[in-house]
Design an enzyme around this catalytic site. Structure first.
Site, PDB file in Angstrom:
ATOM      1  N   SER A 155       0.831  -1.206   0.000  1.00 20.21           N
ATOM      2  CA  SER A 155       0.000   0.000   0.000  1.00 20.21           C
ATOM      3  C   SER A 155       0.866   1.257   0.000  1.00 20.21           C
ATOM      4  O   SER A 155       0.533   2.245  -0.651  1.00 20.21           O
ATOM      5  CB  SER A 155      -0.914   0.017   1.222  1.00 20.21           C
ATOM      6  OG  SER A 155      -1.710  -1.130   1.249  1.00 20.21           O
ATOM      7  N   HIS A 177       1.933   1.801  -3.374  1.00 26.33           N
ATOM      8  CA  HIS A 177       0.838   2.334  -4.201  1.00 26.33           C
ATOM      9  C   HIS A 177       0.523   3.789  -3.883  1.00 26.33           C
ATOM     10  O   HIS A 177      -0.087   4.474  -4.683  1.00 26.33           O
ATOM     11  CB  HIS A 177      -0.404   1.462  -4.049  1.00 26.33           C
ATOM     12  CG  HIS A 177      -0.282   0.120  -4.715  1.00 26.33           C
ATOM     13  ND1 HIS A 177      -1.085  -0.941  -4.422  1.00 26.33           N
ATOM     14  CD2 HIS A 177       0.584  -0.309  -5.669  1.00 26.33           C
ATOM     15  CE1 HIS A 177      -0.720  -1.978  -5.168  1.00 26.33           C
ATOM     16  NE2 HIS A 177       0.297  -1.621  -5.919  1.00 26.33           N
TER      17      HIS A 177
HETATM   18 ZN   LIG Z   1       0.193  -2.635   4.771  1.00 25.15          ZN
END
Ligand SMILES: [Zn+2]
Ligand SMILES: [Zn+2]
Length: 393
Positions: free
Chosen positions: A71, A74
């Site tokens: 994440s 990202h």
């Molecule tokens: Zn994470």
């Protein structure tokens, strides 16, 4: 003036896509529900910021280890139009990092659950406890959700403030891990394991001992899923991972067989065909989608599921996936969407499992960086060769 500390901070421009109308609430709070539709041109900068002040029910955590995850990547990466790849909840500027461990440095006047010197890990889903989803026990669906490292300052700093209710003690790790370094590195791996645990065992209700489990994508959450499947008594564990280093780690934490799905296809076999072959035509009892590529994985998975099989979708993607519902009817299948890890005893469950010595994913940490090197670590991670890199504040 409050004393300063070094931090790695995510910045981006508020510039909603032409195709997206932010809600009034989003405009007011600058908390985007779909970051990938609003936040433009992300950068990560190393800055001196104030050490936070705590209120009566908050604690100050001296951070010892903080994992960087998919994440975070990202958040840092952008698509061809310059938008953040991460599709979830984000408010910037924000200190990155949500997989962390540390020592309680200071407690507010009304803190009762932890004390100075306790070793702790911290939940990432900061639910409000007051909205209707929270009042009905659905903390991961809290409408006022704040997320550490996404909407509020997280672990890539030296000191972080957090409400006491999101801290869990890991003092007992002193009995299983040989050094302080190991204790806190293990602690920083609790959060991604909790995401896998919540999906596999809370949302999807787990599997029977002896079941077969296929994990798609062995980044840190996928590796956590492999380790948990092993600890929970899976009979056979398969993993799909194109990157050799991660594939090896999947074997190290418990996968029986690991395949590169694209190499298989190149050689004329689809992953679903391989899984049918390996399960004697029965299919897999639980699939865990941890690659963030449901449009590839769902059609594969649904063709090789045992009767009553389950698909757990953990990876994030701002993209639809085709589903052949006839198969779900005929074979009594179920797909579970899952996010987060709050409530339902997830954190104490994973902590106790790690403290038992039966679940140890510390070998997945393959890189260690200081806070000023976070931009360098993110750059290096773009190759996705490393499984887990950890920041040591
Ligand atoms: Zn994470
Ligand atoms: Zn709530």
């Amino acid at each position: 003036m409050s004393p300063k500390q070094v931090a790695a901070v995510l910045h981006a421009d508020w510039k909603p896509r032409a195709t997206y109308n932010p809600t009034d609430e989003e405009v007011k709070t600058r908390r985007a529900t779909y970051a990938s539709r609003v936040w433009h041109k992300p950068t990560v900068q190393v800055e001196d910021i104030p050490i936070p002040e705590i209120t009566s029910k908050e604690v100050l955590v001296r951070l010892k280890a903080c994992g960087i995850c998919g994440s975070d990547m990202h958040l840092y990466e952008s698509d061809k139009d310059g938008y953040i790849l991460y599709p979830g909840l984000v408010k910037t500027p924000v200190v990155l990092g949500h997989e962390l461990s540390g020592i309680i440095e200071k407690v507010g006047s009304e803190v009762t659950t932890v004390k100075v010197g306790d070793y702790v890990v911290c939940e990432e889903m900061w639910y409000c406890n007051e909205c209707d989803p929270c009042r009905t026990g659905n903390f991961n669906q809290c409408v006022n959700l704040m997320e550490m490292g996404f909407t509020d300052d997280g672990g890539c700093q030296q000191y972080m403030k957090i409400h006491q209710k999101f801290c869990w003690k890991i003092n007992e790790f002193k009995k299983v891990f040989s050094s302080e370094d190991k204790i806190f590195e293990a602690g920083s791996l609790i959060e991604p394991a909790c995401v896998a645990y919540n999906g596999m065992f809370i949302r999807a209700g787990g599997f029977k001992p002896g079941s077969s489990v296929a994990v798609w994508g062995t980044g840190p959450i996928g590796l956590g899923a492999v380790g948990l499947a092993k600890a929970a008594g899976a009979g056979k564990i398969f993993a799909f991972e194109p990157r050799p280093k991660r594939a090896q780690l999947a074997r190290d934490v418990g996968a029986d067989e690991v395949f590169d799905p694209f190499a298989l296809q190149k050689a004329g076999t689809d992953p679903w065909q391989k899984l049918l072959e390996l399960t004697g035509g029965e299919g897999v009892d639980m699939h865990v989608e941890a690659a963030g590529d449901p449009s590839f994985i769902m059609p594969q998975a649904e063709k090789c599921m045992a009767i009553g099989g389950k698909i757990v979708d953990i990876g994030r993607a701002d993209k639809a996936a085709p589903v052949f519902f006839e198969m779900y009817q005929v074979r009594a299948l179920q797909a579970y969407g899952t996010q987060g890890h709050a409530g339902a005893g997830v954190w104490p469950g994973v902590i106790k499992l790690m403290a038992s010595g039966r679940f140890d994913t510390t070998k997945i940490i393959t890189g260690r960086y200081s806070i000023p090197d976070v931009p360098k670590a993110l750059e290096k991670l773009l190759s996705r060769e490393d499984a887990k890199v950890t920041v040591k504040p």
